[in-house]
Write a protein that holds these residues in place. Structure first.
Motif, mmCIF file in Angstrom:
data_model
loop_
_atom_site.group_PDB
_atom_site.id
_atom_site.type_symbol
_atom_site.label_atom_id
_atom_site.label_comp_id
_atom_site.label_asym_id
_atom_site.label_seq_id
_atom_site.Cartn_x
_atom_site.Cartn_y
_atom_site.Cartn_z
ATOM 1 N N LEU A 132 2.031 -4.612 15.694
ATOM 2 C CA LEU A 132 1.882 -3.458 16.580
ATOM 3 C C LEU A 132 2.961 -3.426 17.656
ATOM 4 O O LEU A 132 3.444 -2.346 18.030
ATOM 5 N N MET A 133 3.362 -4.582 18.159
ATOM 6 C CA MET A 133 4.416 -4.611 19.175
ATOM 7 C C MET A 133 5.736 -4.075 18.615
ATOM 8 O O MET A 133 6.479 -3.361 19.300
ATOM 9 N N LYS A 134 6.026 -4.403 17.346
ATOM 10 C CA LYS A 134 7.242 -3.867 16.725
ATOM 11 C C LYS A 134 7.151 -2.354 16.554
ATOM 12 O O LYS A 134 8.126 -1.629 16.761
ATOM 13 N N ILE B 48 8.676 3.838 21.251
ATOM 14 C CA ILE B 48 9.303 4.092 22.558
ATOM 15 C C ILE B 48 10.778 4.413 22.377
ATOM 16 O O ILE B 48 11.329 5.302 23.041
ATOM 17 N N LYS B 49 11.424 3.694 21.478
ATOM 18 C CA LYS B 49 12.836 3.935 21.231
ATOM 19 C C LYS B 49 13.078 5.339 20.689
ATOM 20 O O LYS B 49 14.117 5.957 20.960
ATOM 21 N N GLY B 50 12.111 5.883 19.944
ATOM 22 C CA GLY B 50 12.231 7.231 19.408
ATOM 23 C C GLY B 50 11.613 8.291 20.291
ATOM 24 O O GLY B 50 11.360 9.417 19.815
ATOM 25 N N ILE C 118 0.851 -1.186 0.000
ATOM 26 C CA ILE C 118 0.000 0.000 0.000
ATOM 27 C C ILE C 118 0.890 1.240 0.000
ATOM 28 O O ILE C 118 1.858 1.319 0.778
ATOM 29 N N PRO C 119 0.625 2.203 -0.865
ATOM 30 C CA PRO C 119 1.495 3.406 -0.928
ATOM 31 C C PRO C 119 1.325 4.304 0.289
ATOM 32 O O PRO C 119 0.608 5.299 0.271
ATOM 33 N N ILE C 120 1.985 3.934 1.386
ATOM 34 C CA ILE C 120 1.860 4.646 2.660
ATOM 35 C C ILE C 120 2.894 5.771 2.729
ATOM 36 O O ILE C 120 4.043 5.598 2.328
ATOM 37 N N VAL C 121 2.472 6.905 3.247
ATOM 38 C CA VAL C 121 3.366 8.021 3.539
ATOM 39 C C VAL C 121 3.288 8.279 5.043
ATOM 40 O O VAL C 121 2.213 8.566 5.571
ATOM 41 N N CYS C 122 4.400 8.165 5.758
ATOM 42 C CA CYS C 122 4.397 8.303 7.216
ATOM 43 C C CYS C 122 5.615 9.097 7.668
ATOM 44 O O CYS C 122 6.527 9.378 6.886
ATOM 45 N N ASP C 123 5.626 9.441 8.970
ATOM 46 C CA ASP C 123 6.702 10.258 9.510
ATOM 47 C C ASP C 123 8.001 9.483 9.667
ATOM 48 O O ASP C 123 9.084 10.061 9.697
ATOM 49 N N ASP C 124 7.890 8.160 9.764
ATOM 50 C CA ASP C 124 9.075 7.323 9.936
ATOM 51 C C ASP C 124 9.190 6.375 8.745
ATOM 52 O O ASP C 124 8.501 5.351 8.690
ATOM 53 N N PRO C 125 10.003 6.699 7.733
ATOM 54 C CA PRO C 125 10.133 5.818 6.562
ATOM 55 C C PRO C 125 10.566 4.401 6.915
ATOM 56 O O PRO C 125 10.245 3.454 6.198
ATOM 57 N N GLY C 126 11.281 4.241 8.047
ATOM 58 C CA GLY C 126 11.728 2.911 8.437
ATOM 59 C C GLY C 126 10.604 1.993 8.850
ATOM 60 O O GLY C 126 10.740 0.768 8.799
ATOM 61 N N SER C 127 9.483 2.559 9.299
ATOM 62 C CA SER C 127 8.337 1.748 9.726
ATOM 63 C C SER C 127 7.305 1.567 8.622
ATOM 64 O O SER C 127 6.201 1.086 8.881
#
Length: 907
Positions: free
Chosen positions: A797-799, A805-807, A750-759
């Motif tokens: 979701l856990m990942k 939390i790490k960020g 799905i062509p998702i655009v998000c604040d964290d490209p790594g996720s």
């Protein structure tokens, strides 16, 4: 060498059969035999008052415009194998050379002259047009010495080298503004060169257009400067968006193949308003492609198509007149034909001793200038009869009519003389009806003749079969259907065709399906789980549409059945499911049982586009309205769909069908899980889900998954995680029957655009699983089917919670924790927060767990009709510890309901 000998024999036969019947054009020596270049240049001259001389026609006197001011002088620029560039004057009929340039060291292969706004834009030109006039101040030459040189005009003084290639240059063309030059040749790519007039005409390469074919032989800018079209030596046609360099069309095998060093090639031409692009075909015809859709609108027929005066060999050059009403073509049959574009009929023809490889219409007169492969120059005066509108007259933007010459006069005089009018209108507009009505009234009252050139409105997409392919060039085989089970192929014969059904998994069938001898001319087919359905189009009153169903296996004899449709009701699309077969005509959707009994006849709201089936589901796609312009210069189809359950005779869903702007539907079907999916010709796959009241969700973008611009994904089917396709790298964008296509699986994304490209990958996985979970919920499936999906969503979701939390995105982490489905997953989120020493987050998750436990307890004790109150606690708003008011009010309602339950039990 063998091909050249065959071509020579063909030319000899062509000349003997057709050239003798035509008047032969006279050519004079111009250059040595070989590749040639040809261009017209316009020069302004001050003129003195023009007094009519004895014996001079009114047309000749007005050719200079009459009175003082300026006049336009036309110069023909030619180049050839003698490495000379010659400027030929109009006074000598372009036979004598006024200026010679000898700057190139090798053969001159191409020429181009620009056209900029005239300094006297208000003056009248020689062709009677008022308004903006054009003049030439630069011309360019290309050569096998790899240089593109610029010269000033009319001085013919060398200005600069525009660019230099690694291999010979073969094609040049100036953009409409005259400040940008497109250059191509044996190198890979077409260079767009900008000429900076403020910096002493310095040149710089703006961009390079990537080419699919080898050795570019013809380049043309469209009149608006938005597109660049080119044809290569191997017959590949490509069109680019000039501003971005994006490829708009790549089509192989359109034009005839020529050797890169041959003087002949398939020269293309734009209509003067850019509505159509004329491209020489492979068999003596000329194709007219519609702008933006790039589909064939009509063609100029060849002799093989039944046109006696058409070309018998491949066309080497097509040139549209300045007003777009006429087309001049030359071919390997050594003939030049002038056509009426509106009627697609030839109006004049001439023969030549050698193949004409270059030609141009005179910008201001009814004349053609030509060059043949021997380097000779010819001039054809009055190729269009004087009784027809003049080819050089272009209608002014501010005026509705333009006077044209009568047969008895070289040019009509003032009052009292008849005038023909040319009006360009759109055929489907209200304004066009008024114009046509006024024209008819004028003919009735004044006897004036009206010439109207209709501009075709945006076309509706034609009906198609998912998985079907057209005939490839030089092939007699194609697919009628291709899906995840197998394919249906047809092979044309001299008298009849043969149809073959092949399965990918041969072990799934106990016996091989016998080949069918096709006497009906089937052109549509669908492959179902129990049989195939075939249909033929209507070919006249005596040859109506025929529908045939063939089962794979049957316990009874005579299970195959055939239906003949009434005349005028042509089958447009077919499909087959597990218990039904369906055929869509122009008006009706006809549903049959697999034994051939009619089950239902439904009226279709609009012209049908496609059908698809999966088990008992039937999908109908049709035109909801005509195409609309989206404001970006492209035209979008307005499609809609109906989804039926044939077994229960219910309509499951309906609504608009989403497409990318300016695209058409290319494939429609169902995934292995039964999700209704579509794919447009821009490579965007969408699925229809019950989420948000029934919406289309993009699942895959072919554009983002391509490894090369020429790569195309031919969709075959989908699963819950992958798309199955055939990767094609040809411009045809469809697989061939031989060799058998190889199916490639690619992951859905799905062509998702998000604040964290790594996720991005995790977000995509969660969203896809959530969509499947919601789809199963809506289908009221067993809870056992939901548990694996809920577990998978919680793992993802856990990942995401760990990454948040790490960020130090604690609010985002708590929001994700509130989306967890299982209680043990919440305990894991709490443990993760404690391990990473996020005390505030751990407290909020603890409160969330307590609310969830209370909710579970109440659910077991609360009546079913009051579960709406429980849903308030299930939402993130009700469970969020920070939103105390909403949480407490919900808990109070739950406690009150719990006390009521206990009191009822005691009583």
């Amino acid at each position: 060498e063998k091909r050249e000998r065959e071509r020579e024999r063909e030319r000899s036969a062509m000349v003997g059969s057709s050239a003798e019947d035509a008047t032969r054009l006279d050519f004079s020596h111009g250059h040595l035999a070989g590749q040639t270049g040809l261009a017209f240049a316009l020069e302004e001259h001050k003129k003195e008052r023009n007094i009519k001389k004895e014996g001079e026609s009114e047309r000749e006197r007005k050719g200079g415009g009459g009175g003082g001011g300026t006049k336009t002088k036309t110069t023909l620029i030619t180049g050839g194998a003698d490495c000379l560039t010659c400027l030929r004057t109009e006074e000598s009929g372009f036979k004598n050379t006024d200026t010679e340039i000898n700057d190139h060291e090798e053969v001159i292969t191409c020429l181009a002259a620009n056209a900029i706004a005239s300094s006297s834009s208000s003056s009248s030109s020689a062709n009677g047009r008022k308004g903006l006039q054009r003049r030439t101040d630069l011309f360019a030459t290309g050569s096998e010495d790899r240089f593109v040189k610029l010269y000033t005009f009319p001085d013919a003084v060398f200005e600069t080298n525009a660019t230099r290639f690694e291999l010979p240059v073969r094609a040049l063309d100036f953009a409409p503004g005259g400040r940008t030059l497109a250059c191509g040749g044996d190198d890979e790519g077409i260079r767009i060169v900008e000429i900076d007039y403020e910096d002493d005409k310095s040149c710089k390469v703006l961009r390079t257009l990537r080419t699919a074919g080898r050795s570019i032989k013809s380049i043309r800018w469209d009149p608006e400067g938005a597109f660049v079209a080119a044809v290569s030596a191997d017959g590949t046609l490509q069109i680019w968006k000039a501003e971005s360099g994006e490829v708009a069309l790549t089509k192989r095998g359109v034009a005839h193949r020529f050797d890169k060093s041959s003087p002949n090639c398939a020269h293309i031409s734009w209509q003067h308003e850019g509505i159509f692009l004329a491209v020489p075909g492979t068999s003596g015809d000329v194709l007219f492609l519609e702008r933006l859709s790039w589909e064939e609108e009509f063609s100029l027929p060849s002799a093989a198509d039944g046109e006696k005066l058409g070309h018998t060999g491949a066309v080497t050059c097509v040139e549209l007149s300045p007003n777009g009403l006429y087309a001049a073509t030359s071919g390997l049959d050594r003939r030049i034909v002038v056509w009426n574009v509106k009627d697609q009929k030839p109006i004049a023809t001439r023969a030549s001793d050698a193949v004409v490889c270059n030609m141009r219409w005179h910008p201001n007169q009814n004349a053609l200038s030509l060059m043949d492969e021997e380097g000779n120059v010819g001039h054809w005066e009055s190729p269009v009869d004087t009784s027809l509108p003049d080819p050089a007259f272009v209608e002014d933007e501010e005026e509705d009519t333009v006077p044209v010459r009568e047969a008895s006069e070289a040019f009509p005089a003032d009052k009292g003389e008849k005038k023909k009018k040319m009006t360009i209108v759109e055929s489907d507009s209200e304004e066009s009806e008024d114009i046509l009505g006024a024209a008819a009234a004028e003919v009735a009252v004044t006897g004036r003749e009206q010439h109207t050139l209709r501009i075709a409105p945006p076309k509706l997409q034609k009906a198609f079969q998912p998985g079907a392919t057209p005939l490839a060039p030089n092939s007699q085989r194609r697919f009628l259907a291709y899906n995840m089970d197998g394919y249906i192929s047809t092979m044309r014969g001299s008298d009849f065709s043969s149809i073959e059904v092949v399965f990918h998994d041969v072990s799934s069938r106990s016996s091989r399906i016998p080949t069918l001898t096709d006497y009906y001319g089937f052109e549509m087919g669908a492959l179902g789980p129990r049989g195939t359905i075939l249909a033929s189009p209507e070919r006249g009153p005596e040859s109506p549409s025929v529908l045939m169903y063939r089962p794979f296996e049957s316990w009874a004899v005579g299970s195959e059945w055939t239906c003949t449709f009434p005349s005028g009701e042509e089958v447009k699309a077919v499909t087959v499911g597990t218990s039904f077969a369906a055929a869509a005509t122009m008006n009706f959707l006809r549903v049959y049982s697999l034994a051939g009994s009619p089950r239902m006849i439904l009226s279709i709201p609009g012209p049908v586009v496609a059908l698809a089936a999966n088990e008992s589901w039937l999908a109908l796609i049709y035109h909801e309205a005509g195409p609309v312009h989206d404001g970006n210069g492209s035209c979008s189809q307005k499609l809609a769909f109906h989804l039926y359950d044939v077994s229960s005779e219910n309509q499951i869903a309906s609504g608009p069908l989403c497409l990318s702007p300016g695209s058409e539907l290319e494939w429609v079907g169902f995934s292995e899980e039964g999700i209704f999916t579509t794919c447009d010709n821009q490579g965007c796959i969408r699925g229809y889900f019950e989420s948000y009241g029934g919406s289309w969700v993009p699942l895959f973008s072919s554009k983002d998954s391509r490894k090369a611009e020429t790569e195309h994904h031919y969709i075959v089917g989908l699963s819950q995680k992958e798309v199955f396709c055939v990767i094609t790298k040809s411009a045809n964008h469809f697989p061939q029957v031989v060799p058998r296509p190889i199916i490639t699986n690619m992951p859905l994304q799905i062509p998702i655009v998000c604040d964290d490209p790594g996720s991005k990958v995790l977000q995509d996985s969660y969203m896809q699983t959530k969509l499947r979970h919601h789809q199963i919920q809506c289908s009221h499936a067993a809870t056992s089917q939901l548990m694996p999906l809920e577990t998978q969503m919680d793992k993802t979701l856990m990942k995401l919670i760990h990454a948040a939390i790490k960020g130090d995105q604690l609010e985002k982490g708590f929001e994700l924790a509130s989306c967890l489905n299982l209680q043990r997953s919440l305990q894991g989120a709490l443990k993760l927060a404690n391990v990473m020493r996020k005390r505030v987050l751990a407290e909020k998750i603890t409160t969330l767990i307590q609310n969830r436990e209370a909710l579970i307890q109440v659910q077991h004790e609360m009546p079913v009709h009051n579960h709406s109150q429980v849903s308030e606690l299930q939402s993130p708003v009700g469970m969020e510890a920070g939103n105390t008011k909403s949480r407490d009010s919900a808990l109070v309602k739950v406690k009150e309901e719990k006390e009521n339950v206990f009191s009822r039990k005691r009583s």
